[in-house]
Design a protein around this motif. Structure first.
Motif, PDB file in Angstrom:
ATOM      1  N   ALA A 181       0.862  -1.186   0.000  1.00 25.54           N
ATOM      2  CA  ALA A 181       0.000   0.000   0.000  1.00 25.54           C
ATOM      3  C   ALA A 181       0.898   1.237   0.000  1.00 25.54           C
ATOM      4  O   ALA A 181       1.774   1.363   0.846  1.00 25.54           O
ATOM      5  N   VAL A 182       0.685   2.122  -0.960  1.00 19.91           N
ATOM      6  CA  VAL A 182       1.509   3.320  -1.083  1.00 19.91           C
ATOM      7  C   VAL A 182       0.619   4.541  -0.863  1.00 19.91           C
ATOM      8  O   VAL A 182      -0.384   4.720  -1.545  1.00 19.91           O
ATOM      9  N   ASP A 183       0.984   5.357   0.117  1.00 18.23           N
ATOM     10  CA  ASP A 183       0.281   6.620   0.387  1.00 18.23           C
ATOM     11  C   ASP A 183       1.209   7.766   0.050  1.00 18.23           C
ATOM     12  O   ASP A 183       2.359   7.779   0.487  1.00 18.23           O
ATOM     13  N   ILE A 184       0.695   8.726  -0.706  1.00 22.15           N
ATOM     14  CA  ILE A 184       1.474   9.928  -1.023  1.00 22.15           C
ATOM     15  C   ILE A 184       0.980  11.044  -0.116  1.00 22.15           C
ATOM     16  O   ILE A 184      -0.198  11.386  -0.131  1.00 22.15           O
ATOM     17  N   ASN A 185       1.890  11.569   0.687  1.00 21.96           N
ATOM     18  CA  ASN A 185       1.605  12.650   1.636  1.00 21.96           C
ATOM     19  C   ASN A 185       0.431  12.353   2.560  1.00 21.96           C
ATOM     20  O   ASN A 185      -0.561  13.074   2.566  1.00 21.96           O
ATOM     21  N   PRO A 186       0.534  11.316   3.399  1.00 23.05           N
ATOM     22  CA  PRO A 186      -0.535  11.077   4.371  1.00 23.05           C
ATOM     23  C   PRO A 186      -0.622  12.197   5.413  1.00 23.05           C
ATOM     24  O   PRO A 186      -1.655  12.402   6.010  1.00 23.05           O
ATOM     25  N   ARG A 187       0.482  12.913   5.610  1.00 22.81           N
ATOM     26  CA  ARG A 187       0.523  14.108   6.464  1.00 22.81           C
ATOM     27  C   ARG A 187       1.051  15.251   5.597  1.00 22.81           C
ATOM     28  O   ARG A 187       1.714  15.006   4.598  1.00 22.81           O
ATOM     29  N   PRO A 188       0.789  16.483   5.969  1.00 24.83           N
ATOM     30  CA  PRO A 188       1.333  17.596   5.179  1.00 24.83           C
ATOM     31  C   PRO A 188       2.859  17.494   5.073  1.00 24.83           C
ATOM     32  O   PRO A 188       3.545  17.290   6.079  1.00 24.83           O
ATOM     33  N   PRO A 189       3.408  17.595   3.859  1.00 29.14           N
ATOM     34  CA  PRO A 189       4.850  17.441   3.677  1.00 29.14           C
ATOM     35  C   PRO A 189       5.632  18.683   4.104  1.00 29.14           C
ATOM     36  O   PRO A 189       5.079  19.781   4.188  1.00 29.14           O
ATOM     37  N   ARG A 190       6.915  18.455   4.362  1.00 32.18           N
ATOM     38  CA  ARG A 190       7.807  19.585   4.612  1.00 32.18           C
ATOM     39  C   ARG A 190       7.987  20.333   3.308  1.00 32.18           C
ATOM     40  O   ARG A 190       8.040  19.733   2.237  1.00 32.18           O
ATOM     41  N   ARG A 191       8.113  21.611   3.390  1.00 34.21           N
ATOM     42  CA  ARG A 191       8.268  22.428   2.193  1.00 34.21           C
ATOM     43  C   ARG A 191       9.591  22.104   1.501  1.00 34.21           C
ATOM     44  O   ARG A 191      10.633  21.989   2.142  1.00 34.21           O
ATOM     45  N   ASN A 192       9.533  21.958   0.183  1.00 35.51           N
ATOM     46  CA  ASN A 192      10.711  21.703  -0.662  1.00 35.51           C
ATOM     47  C   ASN A 192      11.491  20.466  -0.240  1.00 35.51           C
ATOM     48  O   ASN A 192      12.714  20.445  -0.316  1.00 35.51           O
ATOM     49  N   SER A 193      10.794  19.444   0.217  1.00 42.23           N
ATOM     50  CA  SER A 193      11.477  18.208   0.585  1.00 42.23           C
ATOM     51  C   SER A 193      10.833  17.035  -0.130  1.00 42.23           C
ATOM     52  O   SER A 193       9.675  17.079  -0.523  1.00 42.23           O
ATOM     53  N   PHE A 194      11.618  15.988  -0.301  1.00 43.09           N
ATOM     54  CA  PHE A 194      11.118  14.758  -0.908  1.00 43.09           C
ATOM     55  C   PHE A 194      11.675  13.616  -0.077  1.00 43.09           C
ATOM     56  O   PHE A 194      12.892  13.418  -0.014  1.00 43.09           O
ATOM     57  N   GLU A 195      10.783  12.903   0.579  1.00 42.76           N
ATOM     58  CA  GLU A 195      11.195  11.803   1.440  1.00 42.76           C
ATOM     59  C   GLU A 195      10.293  10.599   1.182  1.00 42.76           C
ATOM     60  O   GLU A 195       9.125  10.750   0.850  1.00 42.76           O
ATOM     61  N   VAL A 196      10.874   9.408   1.341  1.00 41.85           N
ATOM     62  CA  VAL A 196      10.118   8.168   1.201  1.00 41.85           C
ATOM     63  C   VAL A 196      10.373   7.341   2.457  1.00 41.85           C
ATOM     64  O   VAL A 196      11.524   7.100   2.819  1.00 41.85           O
ATOM     65  N   SER A 197       9.295   6.925   3.119  1.00 42.21           N
ATOM     66  CA  SER A 197       9.411   6.147   4.343  1.00 42.21           C
ATOM     67  C   SER A 197       8.552   4.896   4.250  1.00 42.21           C
ATOM     68  O   SER A 197       7.513   4.886   3.594  1.00 42.21           O
ATOM     69  N   LEU A 198       9.003   3.865   4.946  1.00 39.16           N
ATOM     70  CA  LEU A 198       8.258   2.615   5.051  1.00 39.16           C
ATOM     71  C   LEU A 198       7.710   2.528   6.463  1.00 39.16           C
ATOM     72  O   LEU A 198       8.460   2.678   7.431  1.00 39.16           O
ATOM     73  N   VAL A 199       6.405   2.313   6.579  1.00 41.36           N
ATOM     74  CA  VAL A 199       5.791   2.097   7.881  1.00 41.36           C
ATOM     75  C   VAL A 199       5.505   0.609   7.973  1.00 41.36           C
ATOM     76  O   VAL A 199       4.705   0.073   7.217  1.00 41.36           O
ATOM     77  N   LYS A 200       6.192  -0.043   8.888  1.00 40.93           N
ATOM     78  CA  LYS A 200       6.048  -1.497   9.043  1.00 40.93           C
ATOM     79  C   LYS A 200       4.779  -1.835   9.812  1.00 40.93           C
ATOM     80  O   LYS A 200       4.143  -0.953  10.402  1.00 40.93           O
ATOM     81  N   GLU A 201       4.424  -3.106   9.794  1.00 41.54           N
ATOM     82  CA  GLU A 201       3.191  -3.557  10.461  1.00 41.54           C
ATOM     83  C   GLU A 201       3.188  -3.267  11.952  1.00 41.54           C
ATOM     84  O   GLU A 201       2.140  -3.056  12.542  1.00 41.54           O
ATOM     85  N   ASP A 202       4.378  -3.251  12.572  1.00 39.72           N
ATOM     86  CA  ASP A 202       4.447  -2.979  14.012  1.00 39.72           C
ATOM     87  C   ASP A 202       4.389  -1.479  14.333  1.00 39.72           C
ATOM     88  O   ASP A 202       4.467  -1.076  15.482  1.00 39.72           O
ATOM     89  N   GLY A 203       4.280  -0.640  13.279  1.00 42.14           N
ATOM     90  CA  GLY A 203       4.183   0.798  13.476  1.00 42.14           C
ATOM     91  C   GLY A 203       5.496   1.538  13.394  1.00 42.14           C
ATOM     92  O   GLY A 203       5.519   2.773  13.404  1.00 42.14           O
ATOM     93  N   SER A 204       6.606   0.815  13.327  1.00 40.63           N
ATOM     94  CA  SER A 204       7.908   1.479  13.215  1.00 40.63           C
ATOM     95  C   SER A 204       8.095   2.042  11.806  1.00 40.63           C
ATOM     96  O   SER A 204       7.512   1.558  10.845  1.00 40.63           O
ATOM     97  N   THR A 205       8.897   3.078  11.699  1.00 42.36           N
ATOM     98  CA  THR A 205       9.131   3.753  10.426  1.00 42.36           C
ATOM     99  C   THR A 205      10.594   3.637  10.034  1.00 42.36           C
ATOM    100  O   THR A 205      11.477   3.837  10.862  1.00 42.36           O
ATOM    101  N   VAL A 206      10.825   3.320   8.760  1.00 42.57           N
ATOM    102  CA  VAL A 206      12.170   3.234   8.200  1.00 42.57           C
ATOM    103  C   VAL A 206      12.253   4.220   7.047  1.00 42.57           C
ATOM    104  O   VAL A 206      11.421   4.183   6.140  1.00 42.57           O
ATOM    105  N   GLU A 207      13.232   5.109   7.097  1.00 43.96           N
ATOM    106  CA  GLU A 207      13.407   6.075   6.016  1.00 43.96           C
ATOM    107  C   GLU A 207      14.131   5.397   4.858  1.00 43.96           C
ATOM    108  O   GLU A 207      15.229   4.882   5.013  1.00 43.96           O
TER     109      GLU A 207
END
Length: 78
Positions: free
Chosen positions: A22-48
């Protein structure tokens, strides 16, 4: 527009690599002029997987090649 095009390319590559992802683009408001990709694992942890913050100029360095993000995804799930 540049951010949207790059986000679409990365999300398409991720879905192509793992159809069930499942891919979500900007689930929260993004930082201005930034591009980041993160993985949210099933346990809730985030990996950049990618961050363009601190990269550039030139501006094109702020955006990853889609293959780079796919490889980072595969290595973080291994």
């Amino acid at each position: 527009r540049v951010f949207g095009r790059n986000a679409a390319a990365v999300s398409e590559a991720l879905r192509g690599a793992m159809a069930h992802l499942a891919v979500d683009i900007n689930p929260r408001p993004p930082r201005r002029n930034s591009f980041e990709v993160s993985l949210v694992k099933e346990d809730g942890s985030t990996v950049e997987l990618w961050s363009g913050i601190g990269k550039g100029p030139p501006r094109k360095l702020k955006f990853p090649q889609p293959e780079t993000v796919v490889e980072a995804l595969k290595s973080s799930l291994a």
